[in-house]
Design a protein around this motif. Structure first.
Motif, short mmCIF file in Angstrom:
data_model
loop_
_atom_site.label_atom_id
_atom_site.label_comp_id
_atom_site.label_asym_id
_atom_site.label_seq_id
_atom_site.Cartn_x
_atom_site.Cartn_y
_atom_site.Cartn_z
N UNK A 79 0.83 -1.12 -0.08
CA UNK A 79 -0.07 -0.01 0.00
C UNK A 79 0.73 1.30 0.02
N UNK A 80 0.64 2.19 -0.84
CA UNK A 80 1.09 3.53 -0.92
C UNK A 80 0.94 4.29 0.58
N UNK A 81 2.01 4.82 1.29
CA UNK A 81 1.93 5.50 2.17
C UNK A 81 1.31 6.84 1.90
N UNK A 82 0.26 7.18 2.69
CA UNK A 82 -0.27 8.49 2.37
C UNK A 82 -0.93 8.39 1.01
N UNK A 83 -1.92 7.30 0.84
CA UNK A 83 -2.28 7.28 -0.77
C UNK A 83 -3.04 8.40 -1.43
N UNK A 84 -3.63 9.20 -0.58
CA UNK A 84 -4.15 10.41 -1.00
C UNK A 84 -3.30 11.48 -1.77
N UNK A 85 -2.10 11.23 -1.04
CA UNK A 85 -0.92 12.17 -1.97
C UNK A 85 -0.32 11.51 -3.06
N UNK A 86 -0.66 10.51 -3.65
CA UNK A 86 0.05 9.81 -4.73
C UNK A 86 0.25 10.72 -5.83
N UNK A 87 -0.58 11.69 -6.26
CA UNK A 87 -0.45 12.43 -7.38
C UNK A 87 0.61 13.62 -7.12
N UNK A 88 0.63 14.10 -5.64
CA UNK A 88 1.74 15.06 -5.34
C UNK A 88 3.21 14.35 -5.53
N UNK A 89 3.28 13.12 -4.84
CA UNK A 89 4.50 12.21 -5.11
C UNK A 89 4.79 12.30 -6.53
N UNK A 90 3.82 11.83 -7.39
CA UNK A 90 3.96 11.81 -8.76
C UNK A 90 4.76 12.79 -9.26
N UNK A 91 4.15 14.03 -9.24
CA UNK A 91 4.41 15.31 -9.69
C UNK A 91 6.07 15.68 -9.28
N UNK A 92 6.33 15.38 -7.82
CA UNK A 92 7.79 15.55 -7.69
C UNK A 92 8.78 14.70 -8.23
N UNK A 93 8.51 13.20 -8.51
CA UNK A 93 9.22 12.61 -9.31
C UNK A 93 9.36 13.04 -10.57
N UNK A 94 8.35 13.25 -11.33
CA UNK A 94 8.62 14.04 -12.53
C UNK A 94 9.74 15.17 -12.66
N UNK A 95 9.50 15.96 -11.50
CA UNK A 95 10.38 17.09 -11.87
C UNK A 95 11.75 16.64 -11.65
N UNK A 96 11.78 15.67 -10.60
CA UNK A 96 13.31 15.29 -10.40
C UNK A 96 13.80 14.49 -11.55
N UNK A 97 12.98 13.57 -12.33
CA UNK A 97 13.38 12.70 -13.17
C UNK A 97 13.74 13.55 -14.61
N UNK A 98 13.12 14.61 -14.77
CA UNK A 98 13.31 15.47 -15.79
C UNK A 98 14.67 16.18 -15.70
N UNK A 99 15.14 16.46 -14.48
CA UNK A 99 16.35 17.05 -14.32
C UNK A 99 17.53 16.07 -14.24
N UNK A 100 17.28 14.89 -13.91
CA UNK A 100 18.17 13.77 -13.99
C UNK A 100 18.42 13.16 -15.18
N UNK A 101 17.34 13.38 -16.13
CA UNK A 101 17.50 12.85 -17.59
C UNK A 101 18.26 13.68 -18.45
#
Length: 444
Positions: free
Chosen positions: A419-441
């Motif tokens: 189970x995702x921790x704090x599943x109601x914040x999944x989209x927030x976590x996704x947005x943060x990862x996308x920003x990180x991944x765009x920089x790292x790529x």
């Protein structure tokens, strides 16, 4: 899709079909009748995609069960007809070295075999049942987007050869990639898997639909399951206002599953939008000018991956991650982003875009698909975008589990989705990862 988001809307019934190349080149035909009366069966299957249809087929044929399948829309609405049609010997996001480190080498080798069996099973379904789904040349190119990524591919190749014992891959230098396959300006070499291939996913899906019907599966389209409970081992479902009684239930809607349908799946997956463009047909001169030699399927090594293929009519399909939030998925900027990325790979490709659409994949917290059952309810979730192939194997294993048969002792079959921790914040976590991944790529 009119902004549909599985984390917001209660269900997907009534949503528009994707304006996809697949739908434009394959008529759906008339839907089967919707459920209009009470029903009792051995097993109820929820979802009419690859997983639902194949699981129903195996339960009806191998295990001799009476099976009813309920699809909220028409078969072809969901991810099974929105993807790029890649049949790959992999699923999830963990490499085999990572699997070996986390679970041990024997588990990594066994999962490798399961994934490759899946590719062979899809090919067998197509050949044995004469499914006309535009099968293209065998081969999957995992293309390094920079020199550092090629070094990692080289290490992966060595691990596959010396530790896993793979004989189905080859490491290609940048020169080999350019001379034999494509003149990709962002290709620094590749790892090629020779058993993968491309298909028309909607035609394949309709082939599976025909198989299920021929096996005696009762298939009800435009039939939404609105309520479900387990009463002393007897499962009661409400479908179009009618009661359905079943001994066992299969949840096979993947990313399109209803949010609060079952505690077995609630909060345990992240629906992620993937978007695709398809160009106009290219002339022989355009193909030659861009070095688009191969028809093999291609994916790069970015964290936010791009994937592409040349289609049988010489169009280019090009896809990648789309919007984070469902309401934004039809925004023209995502089509523009894909067109720009395609142009970065092939700068001389001056082609119009004829199709643009999006669909949801289901990502798991541990980056692995899970085939799990509990209290006579089973599910498959977390394909991470590789369900075209692995659904062929996962459906067999899920049917075996539901019928009490032994399956390989692997985490993908024995452990529930975390189970995702704090599943109601999944989209927030996704947005943060996308920003990180765009920089790292850009830097690695």
């Amino acid at each position: 899709m009119s902004g549909f988001d599985p984390l917001i809307q209660p269900h997907c019934q009534g949503q528009a079909f994707a304006n996809s190349y697949w739908a434009a080149t394959c008529p759906l035909g008339a839907p089967t009748p919707s459920l209009d009366k009470p029903l009792q069966v051995d097993i109820a299957v929820i979802g009419g995609g690859f997983t639902g249809l194949l699981t129903a087929y195996h339960l009806a044929t191998t295990h001799h069960q009476s099976v009813a399948l309920f699809e909220a829309n028409q078969v072809g609405f969901g991810a099974s007809a929105r993807n790029a049609g890649f049949v790959l010997p992999s699923t999830g996001r963990l490499g085999y070295a990572q699997l070996a480190k986390k679970y041990g080498l024997d588990v990594s080798k066994a999962i490798y075999q399961e994934y490759n069996n899946a590719v062979a099973l899809v090919r067998e379904h197509i050949d044995t049942n004469h499914i006309d789904c535009n099968v293209q040349a065998s081969g999957y190119l995992k293309v390094a987007h920079n020199q550092q990524a090629f070094s990692l591919l080289k290490a992966q190749s060595e691990f596959l050869t010396t530790t896993i014992g793979s004989k189905i891959h080859q490491l290609l230098s940048q020169q080999q990639l350019t001379e034999t396959y494509m003149h990709n300006q962002q290709g620094f070499g590749a790892l090629r898997f020779n058993n993968a291939f491309g298909v028309h996913p909607l035609k394949l899906l309709l082939g599976y639909k025909a198989l299920a019907q021929q096996a005696g599966v009762q298939l009800y389209e435009n039939s939404l399951v609105t309520h479900y409970q387990n009463q002393n081992g007897n499962h009661q479902l409400e479908v179009n206002g009618h009661r359905v009684s079943a001994n066992k239930v299969v949840i096979a809607a993947n990313a399109y599953a209803q949010r609060h349908f079952s505690p077995l799946t609630q909060g345990r997956y992240l629906p992620i939008l993937s978007s695709i463009i398809v160009t106009e047909p290219l002339s022989d001169e355009q193909l030659a000018a861009n070095g688009l030699i191969t028809e093999q399927v291609v994916m790069d090594t970015r964290r936010l991956k791009y994937y592409y293929r040349r289609l049988p009519d010489n169009r280019i399909l090009f896809g990648g991650r789309g919007a984070v939030f469902g309401h934004d998925q039809d925004n023209a900027k995502y089509q523009h982003n894909l067109r720009s990325a395609l142009n970065d790979c092939f700068p001389n490709l001056n082609a119009k875009v004829h199709y643009f659409w999006s669909g949801y994949i289901a990502a798991a917290l541990d980056d692995l698909p899970h085939i799990y059952s509990e209290n006579n309810t089973g599910y498959v979730l977390g394909y991470c975008g590789s369900g075209v192939a692995f659904s062929a194997q996962a459906s067999i294993r899920l049917a075996e589990k539901l019928m009490g048969h032994k399956v390989p002792d692997l985490p993908i079959y024995t452990k529930p989705l975390p189970k995702f921790p704090m599943p109601q914040l999944r989209r927030v976590g996704q947005l943060a990862y996308y920003q990180y991944a765009q920089i790292m790529d850009k830097v690695t």
